[in-house]
Design a protein around this motif. Sequence first.
Motif, PDB file in Angstrom:
ATOM      1  N   LEU A  32     -21.409 -44.587  25.537  1.00  0.00           N
ATOM      2  CA  LEU A  32     -19.981 -44.823  25.725  1.00  0.00           C
ATOM      3  C   LEU A  32     -19.164 -44.171  24.618  1.00  0.00           C
ATOM      4  N   GLY A  33     -19.748 -44.111  23.407  1.00  0.00           N
ATOM      5  CA  GLY A  33     -19.061 -43.470  22.282  1.00  0.00           C
ATOM      6  C   GLY A  33     -18.833 -41.985  22.509  1.00  0.00           C
ATOM      7  N   LEU A  34     -19.667 -41.357  23.339  1.00  0.00           N
ATOM      8  CA  LEU A  34     -19.472 -39.943  23.677  1.00  0.00           C
ATOM      9  C   LEU A  34     -18.234 -39.750  24.537  1.00  0.00           C
ATOM     10  N   LEU A  35     -17.876 -40.799  25.284  1.00  0.00           N
ATOM     11  CA  LEU A  35     -16.689 -40.722  26.140  1.00  0.00           C
ATOM     12  C   LEU A  35     -15.418 -41.077  25.375  1.00  0.00           C
ATOM     13  N   TRP A  36     -15.523 -42.130  24.574  1.00  0.00           N
ATOM     14  CA  TRP A  36     -14.345 -42.600  23.816  1.00  0.00           C
ATOM     15  C   TRP A  36     -14.843 -43.488  22.692  1.00  0.00           C
ATOM     16  N   GLU A  37     -14.539 -43.123  21.457  1.00  0.00           N
ATOM     17  CA  GLU A  37     -15.113 -43.805  20.298  1.00  0.00           C
ATOM     18  C   GLU A  37     -14.879 -45.312  20.272  1.00  0.00           C
ATOM     19  N   PRO A  38     -13.659 -45.802  20.628  1.00  0.00           N
ATOM     20  CA  PRO A  38     -13.462 -47.263  20.603  1.00  0.00           C
ATOM     21  C   PRO A  38     -14.446 -48.015  21.502  1.00  0.00           C
ATOM     22  N   LEU A  39     -14.903 -47.378  22.604  1.00  0.00           N
ATOM     23  CA  LEU A  39     -15.873 -48.023  23.472  1.00  0.00           C
ATOM     24  C   LEU A  39     -17.208 -48.233  22.760  1.00  0.00           C
ATOM     25  N   MET A  40     -17.533 -47.306  21.864  1.00  0.00           N
ATOM     26  CA  MET A  40     -18.777 -47.440  21.111  1.00  0.00           C
ATOM     27  C   MET A  40     -18.734 -48.688  20.231  1.00  0.00           C
ATOM     28  N   TRP A  41     -17.613 -48.899  19.555  1.00  0.00           N
ATOM     29  CA  TRP A  41     -17.514 -50.064  18.669  1.00  0.00           C
ATOM     30  C   TRP A  41     -17.508 -51.367  19.463  1.00  0.00           C
ATOM     31  N   LEU A  42     -16.880 -51.329  20.641  1.00  0.00           N
ATOM     32  CA  LEU A  42     -16.932 -52.503  21.513  1.00  0.00           C
ATOM     33  C   LEU A  42     -18.371 -52.772  21.933  1.00  0.00           C
ATOM     34  N   GLY A  43     -19.097 -51.691  22.226  1.00  0.00           N
ATOM     35  CA  GLY A  43     -20.501 -51.831  22.597  1.00  0.00           C
ATOM     36  C   GLY A  43     -21.338 -52.411  21.467  1.00  0.00           C
ATOM     37  N   PHE A  44     -21.040 -52.029  20.236  1.00  0.00           N
ATOM     38  CA  PHE A  44     -21.787 -52.564  19.091  1.00  0.00           C
ATOM     39  C   PHE A  44     -21.538 -54.067  18.932  1.00  0.00           C
TER      40      PHE A  44
END
Length: 232
Positions: A32-44
């Motif tokens: 998800l971070g490859l698509l949009w960085e804030p999504l990566m942090w939400l995923g974490f």
Amino acid sequence: MSLVKTIRQTLVPIHKQGYPFIAIFFVMSLLLGLLWEPLMWLGFVLTAWCAYFFRDPQRLTPLDDDLVISPADGRVSSITKLTPPEELGLGSEPMLRISVFMNVFNCHVNRAPMRGRVARIAYRKGQFVNAELDKASHDNERNGLVIDTAQGEIGVVQIAGLVARRIVCWTSHGASLQAGERFGLIRFGSRLDVFLPAGAQARVSLGQTAIAGETVLAEFGSAKGPTIGRRD
């Protein structure tokens, strides 16, 4: 005391059943971070919650064959007399039933409420309505254990909930269980029912928070004073 030892004592162990899910959450976060960085942090954040969900802390269990220990973390949602599920083979007479409802933030590792031998295991397919509703005892997917104890046969039923779609039970027919010993878990929000024979008196109140392997749900006979415990 060394830093490493301090960290080990502070961190709560994670049950191995959770490793695949934590890995999936982590990999999805990176994608998800490859698509949009804030999504990566939400995923974490969700990955951290997943690790928290599968935590498996040690508990100090009272060792007394007259005590019934909570098989689950959660809230005592029902204390009543009810006929046990037919598949348990416990007869048609009402038994004392104490229910513990687990939400998605509770530890979901299930523990044996009493010492004994697993006399029967009965799985039944069903629905996935809210496990907090009383009808979930009969309508929902469930897995029941009958444990032959010093006080007679008791029933322990794992009930799937609205979110939970997977009941895990790793004990087997004929196995010997110690009070507080881990026997299964449910993903991701569910309920445990304990059916007790005559002579059991409830020692909890509706709405009370129960801790698996520690909280005394009920007792047979009179109190006998201090009880030894086992940490696991």
